[in-house]
Design an enzyme around this catalytic site. Structure first.
Site, short mmCIF file in Angstrom:
data_model
loop_
_atom_site.label_atom_id
_atom_site.label_comp_id
_atom_site.label_asym_id
_atom_site.label_seq_id
_atom_site.Cartn_x
_atom_site.Cartn_y
_atom_site.Cartn_z
CG ASP A 1 -2.27 -1.03 1.10
OD1 ASP A 1 -2.93 -0.76 -0.53
OD2 ASP A 1 -2.38 -1.56 2.23
CG ASP B 1 -6.69 -3.63 -3.56
OD1 ASP B 1 -7.05 -4.52 -4.59
OD2 ASP B 1 -7.48 -3.91 -3.19
N1 GLY Z 1 -7.19 -1.61 -1.34
C1 GLY Z 1 -8.23 -2.19 -0.52
C2 GLY Z 1 -9.62 -1.57 -0.85
O1 GLY Z 1 -10.00 -1.38 -1.73
O2 GLY Z 1 -10.39 -1.86 -0.51
#
Ligand code: GLY
Length: 405
Positions: free
Chosen positions: A122, A183
Site C-alpha cells: 500500500d 489494488d
Molecule cells: N485496497 C483495499 C480496498 O480497495 O479496499
C-alpha cells in the site's frame, strides 16, 4: 461477440442519456462543496483546546455517525495518505495557504514510511497520494526524497519468479502462495515516477512486469477481474484467482474492477504501449455495460441480493477519474463516450442521494469497504472522497483545456 459489443454500446449510451442530478452539476460547484466540507472537517479535527493531532487521519464515517473516525498513521493503516491528498487537491483548487499548511502537516506524519521496511504494497496509496501530490504542487525537494526512498522500499516486495509485487506478505500462508491483489496496480505509478525522477530505472521494469503478469492471469475471458492472484512461492507459477473482498471467487468486485481500470490507464500513460490501451477499454467496457441506471455500482456486480445490496460510491469515483484520463488517449468519438460516462458518474455522485452534505462532513455517502468482513458497509470512506475530488479537478482541467498532470 456482436451482442456483447451492442450491449456495451447501449450501456455507454444509456449512461450518457440519463440524468439524476437534483441541481446543476458543474466541476466548480462540486469543488466549492468539497472545500466547504474540508473546512468543516478541519474544524472538527481540533480538540477542545483547538489542537489538531496530525498523526490521526480521517478514515470513515459509519451510518448514524456524523464525525470522522480517525486512525493513527502507521504502516498497517493503508488509508492514511488519502486525507493529505484531499487537502492537496483542495489547495490546488482554492490556492488557500491555510489549506496548504494543513496539507503539509498531515503529509509530514507519513515520512516514517520511507524510513522503514515495507509492511505491504500500500506504499503507493500512502505516499503518492500525499507526498506525490505535495511534490507536484510545491516541488519541495524533501518530498522528492521521500517518494524516491519509498519506491525503493516498495520494490523490495517484488518477487522475480512470480514477476509481481507481493501485496500482503502477512497473508502468504493464508492464500497458499504469493498474493497479488488488483489494488496493487495503483502502486505502480510510484515506481514509474521514481524511475523517471532520479530513481533506479529498474523500478519501471518491475511495474511493467507486474502489470503484464496481472494482465495475463488476473482476468477472466470476459475481462472481469479476480481480486487476488496466487503464485507459487518457489516456481512463481500462477496457481489460481480468488477473492478476498468480493462476493465470490468468480464475481466482479466493483472496486477491484475500478482499480484495474485506473491502473491500466496509468500503464498506458507511463509506457504509451498500446497493449495497455486496448486492454483497459475492454476492462472498462464490461464494467460500464453492467452498471445500474445511476452509474454507481453495487459493491459487487454479482451479489445475488441486488437491488437490495449496498452500493460502492468509491468505485464510481475511482472509475470516473480513470475514464477522464482514458478519454484523452483515444480518438474523438471513443474518447467522448468515456468522458460522457465519467460525467454521468460524477453527476450522480454529486446528487442528493450520494453527497453527504449536512449528514456528515465527508464528501460522499454510500461506499462499501470490506463486505465479507462486515466492515465499512454503506459508509463514507476517505478514499471515495479522494478520487471524487481528483476526478472533479480532472474534469475542470479537461473543460478548461489545461493539462491534467
Ligand atoms: N485496497 C483495499 C480496498 O480497495 O479496499
Amino acid at each position: 461477440m456482436k451482442n456483447l459489443v451492442f450491449g456495451m454500446s447501449m450501456g455507454m449510451f444509456l449512461l450518457a442519456a440519463c440524468s439524476v442530478s437534483d441541481r446543476t452539476f458543474s466541476a466548480d460547484n462540486e469543488l466549492d462543496y468539497c472545500s466547504r466540507q474540508v473546512e468543516r472537517t478541519l474544524k472538527d479535527l481540533k480538540d477542545e483546546n483547538g489542537v489538531t493531532d496530525y498523526t490521526m487521519m480521517p478514515r470513515n464515517i459509519l451510518q448514524g455517525e456524523t464525525r470522522w473516525n480517525c486512525r493513527k498513521a502507521t504502516s498497517e493503516e493503508w488509508c492514511s495518505g488519502f486525507w493529505p491528498g484531499v487537502l492537496w487537491y483542495d489547495y490546488e483548487y482554492t490556492q488557500d495557504e491555510s489549506i496548504r499548511q494543513e496539507a503539509e502537516k498531515f503529509t509530514a506524519s507519513l515520512k516514517f514510511l520511507s524510513e522503514k521496511p515495507a509492511y505491504d504494497h500500500d506504499l503507493g496509496f500512502l505516499v503518492f497520494c500525499s507526498y506525490g501530490n505535495g511534490y507536484r504542487l510545491t516541488r519541495n525537494p524533501e518530498y522528492k526524497q521521500v517518494i524516491l526512498d519509498t519506491a525503493d522500499t516498495l520494490a523490495t516486495l517484488f518477487r522475480p519468479k512470480a514477476g509481481t509485487i507481493l501485496s500482503w506478505p502477512r497473508n502468504v500462508q493464508m492464500f497458499g502462495g504469493y498474493n497479488t491483489i488488483m489494488d496493487n496496480m495503483i502502486n505502480l505509478e510510484l515506481l514509474f515516477w521514481a524511475s523517471k525522477n532520479g530513481g533506479n530505472p529498474y523500478l519501471a521494469d518491475i511495474a511493467i512486469s507486474h502489470a503484464d503478469r496481472t494482465m495475463k492471469y488476473q482476468f477472466r475471458p470476459d475481462y472481469t477481474s479476480y481480486h487476488v492472484a496466487v503464485y507459487d512461492t518457489l516456481s512463481g507459477e500462477f496457481l489460481r484467482g480468488v477473492t478476498h473482498q468480493g462476493y465470490g471467487d468468480n464475481t466482479m468486485w466493483a472496486r477491484g474492477q475500478a482499480w484495474a481500470i485506473y491502473g491500466f490507464t496509468v500503464m498506458y500513460r507511463e509506457t504509451k504501449d498500446v497493449r495497455y490501451l486496448d486492454f483497459v477499454q475492454k476492462v472498462a467496457d464490461v464494467y460500464l455495460s453492467r452498471l445500474p441506471e445511476d452509474a454507481v455500482p453495487y459493491w459487487d456486480f454479482d451479489d445475488p441480493s441486488i437491488p437490495e445490496a449496498p452500493r460502492d460510491a468509491s468505485a464510481a469515483a475511482v472509475v470516473a477519474s480513470a475514464l477522464l484520463e482514458l478519454s484523452t488517449y483515444l480518438p474523438a468519438e471513443r474518447g467522448s463516450a468515456y468522458k460522457d460516462s465519467a460525467v454521468r458518474m460524477l453527476t450522480s455522485l454529486s446528487s442528493e442521494k450520494y453527497q453527504s452534505r449536512k449528514t456528515n462532513t465527508a464528501f460522499l455517502l454510500h461506499s462499501t469497504g470490506h463486505w465479507p468482513a462486515k466492515s465499512e458497509i454503506d459508509a463514507s470512506i476517505i478514499y471515495a472522497d479522494y478520487y471524487y475530488i481528483e476526478a472533479l479537478l480532472r474534469l475542470k482541467k479537461l473543460e478548461e483545456g489545461k493539462p491534467m498532470f
